[in-house]
Write a protein that holds these residues in place. Structure first.
Motif, mmCIF file in Angstrom:
data_model
loop_
_atom_site.group_PDB
_atom_site.id
_atom_site.type_symbol
_atom_site.label_atom_id
_atom_site.label_comp_id
_atom_site.label_asym_id
_atom_site.label_seq_id
_atom_site.Cartn_x
_atom_site.Cartn_y
_atom_site.Cartn_z
ATOM 1 N N SER A 90 39.423 31.826 38.256
ATOM 2 C CA SER A 90 38.435 32.187 39.282
ATOM 3 C C SER A 90 38.984 31.930 40.686
ATOM 4 O O SER A 90 38.733 32.700 41.615
ATOM 5 C CB SER A 90 37.115 31.442 39.077
ATOM 6 O OG SER A 90 37.277 30.067 39.308
ATOM 7 N N LEU A 91 39.751 30.859 40.843
ATOM 8 C CA LEU A 91 40.366 30.584 42.148
ATOM 9 C C LEU A 91 41.420 31.631 42.486
ATOM 10 O O LEU A 91 41.532 32.063 43.639
ATOM 11 C CB LEU A 91 40.996 29.190 42.159
ATOM 12 C CG LEU A 91 40.016 28.023 42.064
ATOM 13 C CD1 LEU A 91 40.768 26.719 41.867
ATOM 14 C CD2 LEU A 91 39.132 27.966 43.284
ATOM 15 N N GLU A 92 42.163 32.058 41.493
ATOM 16 C CA GLU A 92 43.165 33.108 41.710
ATOM 17 C C GLU A 92 42.483 34.408 42.138
ATOM 18 O O GLU A 92 42.955 35.105 43.037
ATOM 19 C CB GLU A 92 43.977 33.328 40.436
ATOM 20 C CG GLU A 92 45.065 34.362 40.592
ATOM 21 C CD GLU A 92 45.846 34.595 39.305
ATOM 22 O OE1 GLU A 92 46.922 35.200 39.405
ATOM 23 O OE2 GLU A 92 45.383 34.181 38.222
ATOM 24 N N TYR A 93 41.360 34.721 41.526
ATOM 25 C CA TYR A 93 40.605 35.929 41.883
ATOM 26 C C TYR A 93 40.126 35.859 43.338
ATOM 27 O O TYR A 93 40.275 36.816 44.093
ATOM 28 C CB TYR A 93 39.419 36.105 40.935
ATOM 29 C CG TYR A 93 38.592 37.318 41.258
ATOM 30 C CD1 TYR A 93 39.058 38.592 40.946
ATOM 31 C CD2 TYR A 93 37.356 37.186 41.877
ATOM 32 C CE1 TYR A 93 38.298 39.717 41.245
ATOM 33 C CE2 TYR A 93 36.598 38.303 42.184
ATOM 34 C CZ TYR A 93 37.071 39.563 41.867
ATOM 35 O OH TYR A 93 36.321 40.672 42.184
ATOM 36 N N GLN A 94 39.593 34.721 43.747
ATOM 37 C CA GLN A 94 39.151 34.539 45.134
ATOM 38 C C GLN A 94 40.324 34.693 46.102
ATOM 39 O O GLN A 94 40.194 35.323 47.151
ATOM 40 C CB GLN A 94 38.508 33.169 45.322
ATOM 41 C CG GLN A 94 37.173 33.006 44.643
ATOM 42 C CD GLN A 94 36.677 31.568 44.725
ATOM 43 O OE1 GLN A 94 37.112 30.788 45.553
ATOM 44 N NE2 GLN A 94 35.749 31.218 43.839
ATOM 45 N N PHE A 95 41.453 34.108 45.739
ATOM 46 C CA PHE A 95 42.635 34.218 46.577
ATOM 47 C C PHE A 95 43.074 35.681 46.707
ATOM 48 O O PHE A 95 43.396 36.144 47.798
ATOM 49 C CB PHE A 95 43.779 33.372 45.995
ATOM 50 C CG PHE A 95 45.085 33.594 46.690
ATOM 51 C CD1 PHE A 95 45.341 32.979 47.902
ATOM 52 C CD2 PHE A 95 46.051 34.436 46.151
ATOM 53 C CE1 PHE A 95 46.545 33.186 48.569
ATOM 54 C CE2 PHE A 95 47.252 34.651 46.807
ATOM 55 C CZ PHE A 95 47.499 34.029 48.016
ATOM 56 N N MET A 96 43.090 36.400 45.601
ATOM 57 C CA MET A 96 43.530 37.801 45.625
ATOM 58 C C MET A 96 42.589 38.660 46.462
ATOM 59 O O MET A 96 43.036 39.569 47.171
ATOM 60 C CB MET A 96 43.647 38.349 44.200
ATOM 61 C CG MET A 96 44.759 37.674 43.395
ATOM 62 S SD MET A 96 46.372 37.737 44.182
ATOM 63 C CE MET A 96 46.789 39.438 43.960
ATOM 64 N N GLN A 97 41.299 38.392 46.413
ATOM 65 C CA GLN A 97 40.349 39.120 47.262
ATOM 66 C C GLN A 97 40.652 38.881 48.737
ATOM 67 O O GLN A 97 40.730 39.825 49.525
ATOM 68 C CB GLN A 97 38.909 38.686 46.961
ATOM 69 C CG GLN A 97 38.322 39.347 45.761
ATOM 70 C CD GLN A 97 36.859 38.974 45.606
ATOM 71 O OE1 GLN A 97 36.491 37.799 45.672
ATOM 72 N NE2 GLN A 97 36.026 39.971 45.404
#
Length: 152
Positions: free
Chosen positions: A20-27
């Motif tokens: 989930s943190l990786e997803y936020q970072f990618m956004q």
């Protein structure tokens, strides 16, 4: 997942726990890249410098170290090979700037133990009070992770 290593030791982590943190970072990264494409060519170096300076300052603040913004900016320019003044820069500002520019230039390479040690040496370039710089700890005292001031 395991990080690439050039020594026997390796670093591992739970990829699922970070998803989930990786997803936020990618956004956020996508938004930044989109904005960067609309910046004029002559302003891209200044934007890159500002991003690296902000990251260097925030990284240092986590450890309770407050650096001089102008010195960090000047050092990043120097490390990027851009026009800079010839003034002598404080070691702390130079070390974090050297590491940030190295990170920027090698973001697409695997992180190795050797790379982590190299970054450690950059950050501690003039410290005489540390025994183990750029290598694993060699003493028997237990590891203590302390961030910020000891009284907090």
């Amino acid at each position: 997942m395991e990080l690439a290593t050039s020594k026997m030791a390796s670093i591992s982590y739970n990829q699922e726990a970070l998803k989930s943190l990786e997803y936020q970072f990618m956004q956020a990264n996508g938004i930044a890249l989109g904005a960067f494409k609309h910046v004029q060519d002559d302003e891209k170096d200044e934007l890159l410098i500002e991003i690296l300076v902000n990251e260097a300052l925030k990284t240092s603040e986590i450890e309770g170290e407050y650096l001089d913004r102008d010195s960090v900016q000047e050092s990043i320019k120097k490390n990027l090979g851009l026009e800079s003044t010839k003034r002598k820069l404080p070691p702390s500002e130079f070390g974090i700037s050297e590491m940030m520019v190295n990170l920027y230039g090698t973001y697409d390479k695997p992180i190795t133990i050797d790379k982590l040690f190299q970054w450690h040496m950059m950050l501690t370039n003039v410290r005489r009070d540390l025994v183990d710089i750029g290598r694993y700890r060699t003493h028997e005292d237990p590891m203590q992770v302390v961030s910020g001031r000891l009284d907090r």
